[in-house]
Design a protein around this motif. Structure first.
Motif, PDB file in Angstrom:
ATOM      1  N   PRO A 189      -6.185  -6.106  55.732  1.00  0.00           N
ATOM      2  CA  PRO A 189      -5.415  -7.270  55.271  1.00  0.00           C
ATOM      3  C   PRO A 189      -4.558  -6.970  54.047  1.00  0.00           C
ATOM      4  N   ASP A 190      -3.396  -7.639  54.005  1.00  0.00           N
ATOM      5  CA  ASP A 190      -2.526  -7.563  52.826  1.00  0.00           C
ATOM      6  C   ASP A 190      -2.278  -9.034  52.461  1.00  0.00           C
ATOM      7  N   LEU A 191      -3.206  -9.601  51.684  1.00  0.00           N
ATOM      8  CA  LEU A 191      -3.225 -11.053  51.496  1.00  0.00           C
ATOM      9  C   LEU A 191      -2.056 -11.551  50.668  1.00  0.00           C
ATOM     10  N   LYS A 192      -1.482 -12.672  51.111  1.00  0.00           N
ATOM     11  CA  LYS A 192      -0.369 -13.297  50.374  1.00  0.00           C
ATOM     12  C   LYS A 192      -0.870 -14.653  49.884  1.00  0.00           C
ATOM     13  N   THR A 193      -1.223 -14.697  48.600  1.00  0.00           N
ATOM     14  CA  THR A 193      -1.823 -15.929  48.080  1.00  0.00           C
ATOM     15  C   THR A 193      -0.989 -16.570  46.969  1.00  0.00           C
ATOM     16  N   ASP A 194       0.230 -16.023  46.762  1.00  0.00           N
ATOM     17  CA  ASP A 194       1.042 -16.517  45.645  1.00  0.00           C
ATOM     18  C   ASP A 194       1.754 -17.829  45.945  1.00  0.00           C
ATOM     19  N   TYR A 195       1.879 -18.154  47.221  1.00  0.00           N
ATOM     20  CA  TYR A 195       2.726 -19.281  47.611  1.00  0.00           C
ATOM     21  C   TYR A 195       1.971 -20.619  47.511  1.00  0.00           C
ATOM     22  N   GLY A 196       2.682 -21.634  47.016  1.00  0.00           N
ATOM     23  CA  GLY A 196       2.130 -23.003  46.992  1.00  0.00           C
ATOM     24  C   GLY A 196       0.780 -23.053  46.295  1.00  0.00           C
ATOM     25  N   ASP A 197      -0.118 -23.841  46.909  1.00  0.00           N
ATOM     26  CA  ASP A 197      -1.414 -24.092  46.260  1.00  0.00           C
ATOM     27  C   ASP A 197      -2.530 -23.194  46.788  1.00  0.00           C
ATOM     28  N   ILE A 198      -2.205 -22.086  47.407  1.00  0.00           N
ATOM     29  CA  ILE A 198      -3.265 -21.299  48.057  1.00  0.00           C
ATOM     30  C   ILE A 198      -4.351 -20.887  47.053  1.00  0.00           C
ATOM     31  N   LYS A 199      -3.896 -20.364  45.899  1.00  0.00           N
ATOM     32  CA  LYS A 199      -4.884 -19.878  44.909  1.00  0.00           C
ATOM     33  C   LYS A 199      -5.786 -21.021  44.423  1.00  0.00           C
ATOM     34  N   THR A 200      -5.153 -22.159  44.113  1.00  0.00           N
ATOM     35  CA  THR A 200      -5.930 -23.317  43.632  1.00  0.00           C
ATOM     36  C   THR A 200      -6.934 -23.750  44.689  1.00  0.00           C
ATOM     37  N   GLU A 201      -6.487 -23.729  45.949  1.00  0.00           N
ATOM     38  CA  GLU A 201      -7.371 -24.168  47.034  1.00  0.00           C
ATOM     39  C   GLU A 201      -8.554 -23.210  47.177  1.00  0.00           C
ATOM     40  N   LEU A 202      -8.281 -21.919  47.037  1.00  0.00           N
ATOM     41  CA  LEU A 202      -9.358 -20.929  47.145  1.00  0.00           C
ATOM     42  C   LEU A 202     -10.402 -21.183  46.049  1.00  0.00           C
ATOM     43  N   VAL A 203      -9.895 -21.501  44.853  1.00  0.00           N
ATOM     44  CA  VAL A 203     -10.825 -21.781  43.750  1.00  0.00           C
ATOM     45  C   VAL A 203     -11.666 -23.009  44.093  1.00  0.00           C
ATOM     46  N   SER A 204     -11.000 -24.063  44.594  1.00  0.00           N
ATOM     47  CA  SER A 204     -11.763 -25.284  44.885  1.00  0.00           C
ATOM     48  C   SER A 204     -12.725 -25.082  46.062  1.00  0.00           C
ATOM     49  N   MET A 205     -12.480 -24.053  46.867  1.00  0.00           N
ATOM     50  CA  MET A 205     -13.419 -23.727  47.953  1.00  0.00           C
ATOM     51  C   MET A 205     -14.582 -22.877  47.423  1.00  0.00           C
ATOM     52  N   ALA A 218      -7.912 -21.872  53.562  1.00  0.00           N
ATOM     53  CA  ALA A 218      -7.241 -22.573  52.455  1.00  0.00           C
ATOM     54  C   ALA A 218      -5.935 -23.189  52.955  1.00  0.00           C
ATOM     55  N   VAL A 219      -5.158 -22.407  53.711  1.00  0.00           N
ATOM     56  CA  VAL A 219      -3.885 -22.911  54.256  1.00  0.00           C
ATOM     57  C   VAL A 219      -4.161 -24.123  55.151  1.00  0.00           C
ATOM     58  N   ALA A 220      -5.180 -24.016  55.999  1.00  0.00           N
ATOM     59  CA  ALA A 220      -5.492 -25.116  56.918  1.00  0.00           C
ATOM     60  C   ALA A 220      -5.881 -26.374  56.141  1.00  0.00           C
ATOM     61  N   ARG A 221      -6.668 -26.204  55.078  1.00  0.00           N
ATOM     62  CA  ARG A 221      -7.097 -27.373  54.298  1.00  0.00           C
ATOM     63  C   ARG A 221      -5.907 -28.041  53.612  1.00  0.00           C
ATOM     64  N   ILE A 222      -4.992 -27.225  53.065  1.00  0.00           N
ATOM     65  CA  ILE A 222      -3.812 -27.808  52.397  1.00  0.00           C
ATOM     66  C   ILE A 222      -2.969 -28.561  53.435  1.00  0.00           C
ATOM     67  N   ARG A 223      -2.767 -27.920  54.585  1.00  0.00           N
ATOM     68  CA  ARG A 223      -1.935 -28.538  55.627  1.00  0.00           C
ATOM     69  C   ARG A 223      -2.546 -29.858  56.081  1.00  0.00           C
ATOM     70  N   GLN A 224      -3.872 -29.854  56.272  1.00  0.00           N
ATOM     71  CA  GLN A 224      -4.519 -31.081  56.753  1.00  0.00           C
ATOM     72  C   GLN A 224      -4.374 -32.218  55.749  1.00  0.00           C
ATOM     73  N   ARG A 225      -4.326 -31.866  54.475  1.00  0.00           N
ATOM     74  CA  ARG A 225      -4.177 -32.887  53.439  1.00  0.00           C
ATOM     75  C   ARG A 225      -2.741 -33.394  53.347  1.00  0.00           C
ATOM     76  N   LYS A 226      -1.793 -32.464  53.539  1.00  0.00           N
ATOM     77  CA  LYS A 226      -0.389 -32.806  53.243  1.00  0.00           C
ATOM     78  C   LYS A 226       0.400 -33.325  54.438  1.00  0.00           C
ATOM     79  N   LEU A 227      -0.003 -32.909  55.653  1.00  0.00           N
ATOM     80  CA  LEU A 227       0.810 -33.250  56.821  1.00  0.00           C
ATOM     81  C   LEU A 227       0.079 -34.231  57.723  1.00  0.00           C
ATOM     82  N   PRO A 228       0.803 -35.204  58.272  1.00  0.00           N
ATOM     83  CA  PRO A 228       0.147 -36.132  59.187  1.00  0.00           C
ATOM     84  C   PRO A 228      -0.225 -35.431  60.498  1.00  0.00           C
ATOM     85  N   ASP A 229      -1.403 -35.734  61.010  1.00  0.00           N
ATOM     86  CA  ASP A 229      -1.864 -35.160  62.280  1.00  0.00           C
ATOM     87  C   ASP A 229      -1.137 -35.874  63.429  1.00  0.00           C
TER      88      ASP A 229
END
Ligand SMILES: Cc1cc2nc3c(=O)[nH]c(=O)nc-3n(C[C@H](O)[C@H](O)[C@H](O)COP(=O)(O)OP(=O)(O)OC[C@H]3O[C@@H](n4cnc5c(N)ncnc54)[C@H](O)[C@@H]3O)c2cc1C
Length: 342
Positions: A189-205, A218-229
């Motif tokens: 893996p070559d993780l890309k965590t700089d974008y948006g709230d990924i780092k904050t979400e990882l911390v809260s996880m 983390a990406v899935a959790r942010i998306r579920q919070r921000k976007l309507p299903d």
């Protein structure tokens, strides 16, 4: 292959617009695609290709064949010490593929977790999210020529990928039906965590050392919070692309709107279209069942019984406001299908 008639497309478009196709069929193979093409030629019918309908605006009943691409299957066709080449059927569900790659220790798709739709549609607009685009893991695709029925392979350069763009939205629009996509995935893996709230979400996880699975989560959790299903509120994700302008123009707008959100991309700046729309007062707007989502102004929504024309009417008004306030043009992201619309 079975052709159904007067088929409801309501469950097949994420806006939930209640329109019908004169004919409907589902292609499980390349032969099925060719059968469908023959059916259209013999009956002089237009053909509309659909994956999961999460990036389309269906304005009215379709007077031809709607062909759902349902080709399944995954096969590792090549591997070396660092990479694996994975060929995937166009009808596979995108997010299931992302999960499968992570379960099999293959990396590159983690930031693209939970994007709705099929694998075959992913190259059409070079899907992207959280700082990563499909093109980073794309190797080639196979597609059936709609004119000749011939199977053609396109490599990455030939796809001419751009921001939410490819040759299949431009010069080769409606010319090919994608049957398979080959991805080139990394074994490390070559993780890309700089974008948006990924780092904050990882911390809260509670994640101390991130891995690809936790980034995808983390990406899935942010998306579920921000976007309507779309299962709950009809929508097609971002309705507009983020405008890309020169630094000079950005600086001009900044004089009047110092808080404008823009991301430098080389010689250009990508402006957050959601911010522009919000500044124009559209966030949470609702007219009958059509509206602008109250958490995310980039997403137009169908609360139940709106039709595409009501959504397009709001879109047009939003474009006018943004033009009047910022002298910027917004471009609609999903493909609009209807009489007089290309
Ligand atoms: C809630 C939500 C969030 C979203 N978030 C994102 C995001 O973060 N990033 C992003 O990039 N997109 C996003 N989208 C848009 C959408 O998920 C993608 O564009 C997706 O790739 C569409 O897949 P689909 O199978 O639903 O395509 P469809 O909507 O069925 O089709 C889209 C277009 O592709 C064509 N097409 C589909 N399959 C094929 C094929 N096999 N061969 C040839 N042409 C084909 C169709 O004719 C149509 O023109 C989002 C959508 C929703 C609803």
């Amino acid at each position: 292959m079975q052709f159904e008639t007067e088929y409801s497309l309501k469950p097949h478009n994420s806006f939930g617009f209640d329109v019908k196709a004169s004919f409907w069929a589902s292609a499980q193979s390349i032969d099925d695609i060719r059968d469908a093409q023959r059916f259209c030629q013999e009956n002089s019918l237009p053909l509309l290709v659909l994956g999961e309908g999460s990036n389309v605006v269906l304005v009215e009943n379709y007077p031809g064949l709607v062909l759902k691409i349902a080709i399944q299957g995954k096969a590792i066709i090549k591997a070396d010490e660092a990479k694996v080449w994975l060929k995937v059927g166009a009808g596979e569900h995108w997010h299931s593929l992302v999960q499968w790659t992570l379960d099999n220790d293959l990396y590159g798709l983690e930031n693209l977790a939970l994007i709705p739709g099929t694998v075959g549609a992913a190259p059409i607009q070079n899907i992207g999210a959280y700082g990563v685009e499909l093109q980073a893991s794309f190797y080639s695709l196979d597609a059936v020529c709609r004119e000749t029925g011939e199977l053609v392979r396109f490599n990455k350069d030939e796809c001419d990928f751009g921001y939410r763009d490819s040759v299949f939205k431009g010069a080769l629009r409606d010319r090919y039906i994608i049957s398979h996509v080959t991805l080139c995935l990394a074994k490390t893996p070559d993780l890309k965590t700089d974008y948006g709230d990924i780092k904050t979400e990882l911390v809260s996880m509670g994640v101390v050392v991130a891995d690809a699975k936790s980034v995808a989560e983390a990406v899935a959790r942010i998306r579920q919070r921000k976007l309507p299903d779309p299962e709950v509120i009809g929508n097609a994700g971002s309705f507009f692309k983020n405008p890309i302008i020169s630094h000079e123009k950005f600086a001009q707008i900044q004089v009047k709107y110092p808080n404008i959100i823009g991301y430098a991309e080389g010689d250009l700046v990508k402006i957050a279209a959601g911010w522009l729309i919000e500044q124009c007062g559209w966030k949470g707007y609702r007219s009958n069942d059509a509206g602008v989502h109250d958490q995310q102004s980039l997403v137009l929504v169908n609360y139940g019984n709106a039709d595409a024309r009501q959504i397009l009417d709001i879109a047009q008004k939003i474009c006018s406001s943004v033009r009047d306030s910022f002298d910027l043009e917004l471009e609609v992201e999903p493909r609009v299908y209807g009489v007089g619309v290309r």
